[in-house]
Design an enzyme around this catalytic site. Structure first.
Site, mmCIF file in Angstrom:
data_model
loop_
_atom_site.group_PDB
_atom_site.id
_atom_site.type_symbol
_atom_site.label_atom_id
_atom_site.label_comp_id
_atom_site.label_asym_id
_atom_site.label_seq_id
_atom_site.Cartn_x
_atom_site.Cartn_y
_atom_site.Cartn_z
ATOM 1 N N VAL A 9 10.685 9.221 -1.194
ATOM 2 C CA VAL A 9 9.145 8.957 -1.299
ATOM 3 C C VAL A 9 8.975 8.430 -2.150
ATOM 4 O O VAL A 9 8.916 9.435 -3.270
ATOM 5 C CB VAL A 9 8.108 10.311 -0.719
ATOM 6 C CG1 VAL A 9 7.022 9.714 -1.095
ATOM 7 C CG2 VAL A 9 8.661 11.222 0.505
ATOM 8 N N TYR A 43 -5.287 -5.421 -5.308
ATOM 9 C CA TYR A 43 -4.847 -5.392 -4.393
ATOM 10 C C TYR A 43 -5.451 -5.534 -3.091
ATOM 11 O O TYR A 43 -4.050 -4.706 -2.379
ATOM 12 C CB TYR A 43 -5.918 -3.348 -4.529
ATOM 13 C CG TYR A 43 -5.668 -2.189 -3.303
ATOM 14 C CD1 TYR A 43 -4.951 -1.339 -4.532
ATOM 15 C CD2 TYR A 43 -6.042 -1.976 -2.680
ATOM 16 C CE1 TYR A 43 -4.728 -0.210 -3.733
ATOM 17 C CE2 TYR A 43 -5.915 -0.532 -1.992
ATOM 18 C CZ TYR A 43 -5.625 0.073 -2.669
ATOM 19 O OH TYR A 43 -4.634 0.857 -1.779
ATOM 20 N N LYS A 56 -1.969 -5.300 -0.454
ATOM 21 C CA LYS A 56 -1.887 -4.479 0.908
ATOM 22 C C LYS A 56 -2.057 -5.218 2.451
ATOM 23 O O LYS A 56 -1.225 -4.760 2.865
ATOM 24 C CB LYS A 56 -3.199 -3.383 1.223
ATOM 25 C CG LYS A 56 -3.469 -2.584 0.191
ATOM 26 C CD LYS A 56 -2.133 -1.982 -0.171
ATOM 27 C CE LYS A 56 -1.612 -0.840 -0.481
ATOM 28 N NZ LYS A 56 -0.093 -0.228 -0.775
#
Length: 257
Positions: free
Chosen positions: A14, A162, A166
């Site tokens: 992770v 951002y 994404k």
């Protein structure tokens, strides 16, 4: 069924796993039977998380500091995993940074570059190294889960860098799912809406809406996101959740905004 049922524990990585949503994901995966490697830039934060998570779950956690935007650092991260465990069953591309709340024309090139490096280039570099390892290991294959955010679908005001990264993550997810088919590598994306973390504390005092007003927004416990990741990871490699949205029910996302 736990990740370790029928054999040795599966290995998960992770990124951005020491804090916030990443920490919640790491904890849930450990509780589900995974051996979890957590990565991030701050070694002290990672070591603290490893100690706490090991105590909370009884699972095996290890910390490998890395800068996901740096190719050499990412190679070293995956080399460390390969050397210690010999394989990787799950990669969660969670590492990322937020955007300064300024007008698009005021975003500096340095800010743009930092966001692209952390949110997009990092996910690509980790996926690239995961492919190399997952293709060569025996049994081959594995799963990759990308943190897309609901900004992969709909932007907030003043979030162009951002939001761009994404949206790009969605393209990376689909390409990874396609290119991984032949090698038993599945890839899916979880789009998160208002999970409680350091990044969402400002929502308690109000955030700008699409119409220019400021409104308080509800959040949800990051554990709900973590549970969804565990579900996605629990599927056999013959099945895949390509996209999943987990969000605060009453947040202003669905509708005109």
């Amino acid at each position: 069924m736990s990740a370790s049922a029928g054999g040795e524990a599966k290995i998960a990585l992770v990124t951005g796993g020491g804090t916030g949503v990443g920490r919640a994901m790491s904890k849930a995966l450990g509780a589900a039977g995974y051996t979890v490697v957590i990565s991030g830039r701050r070694a002290d934060v990672l070591e603290k998380a490893v100690t706490e998570l090991s105590g909370e779950t009884g699972a095996e956690f290890s910390a490998v500091p890395a800068d996901v935007g740096d190719p050499a650092s990412v190679r070293a991260l995956f080399d460390a995993i390969s050397d210690k465990y010999g394989r990787l069953d799950l990669l969660v591309n969670n590492a990322g940074v937020g955007v300064p709340g300024v007008a698009l024309e005021e975003v500096s090139f340095e800010q743009w570059s930092a966001i692209v490096a952390a949110n997009l280039t990092g996910a690509f570099l980790c996926t690239q190294q995961a492919f190399r390892l997952m293709k060569s290991q025996s049994p081959r294959g594995g799963r990759i889960i990308n943190n897309g955010s609901i900004s992969a679908t709909t932007p907030r005001p003043n979030s162009a860098p951002y939001t761009a990264t994404k949206h790009a993550i969605t393209g990376l997810t689909k390409s990874t799912a396609l290119d991984g088919r032949e090698f038993d590598i599945a890839c899916g994306q979880i789009d998160i809406g208002n999970a409680a973390s350091d990044m969402t504390t400002r929502m308690a005092s109000g955030v700008m809406q699409a119409n220019g007003s400021v409104a308080v927004e509800p959040t949800i416990d990051a554990a709900h996101i973590a549970d969804a990741v565990v579900y996605m990871a629990s599927l056999p490699l013959s099945a895949n959740v390509l996209t999943m949205t987990v969000m605060a029910t009453k947040m202003p996302f669905v509708g005109r905004g």
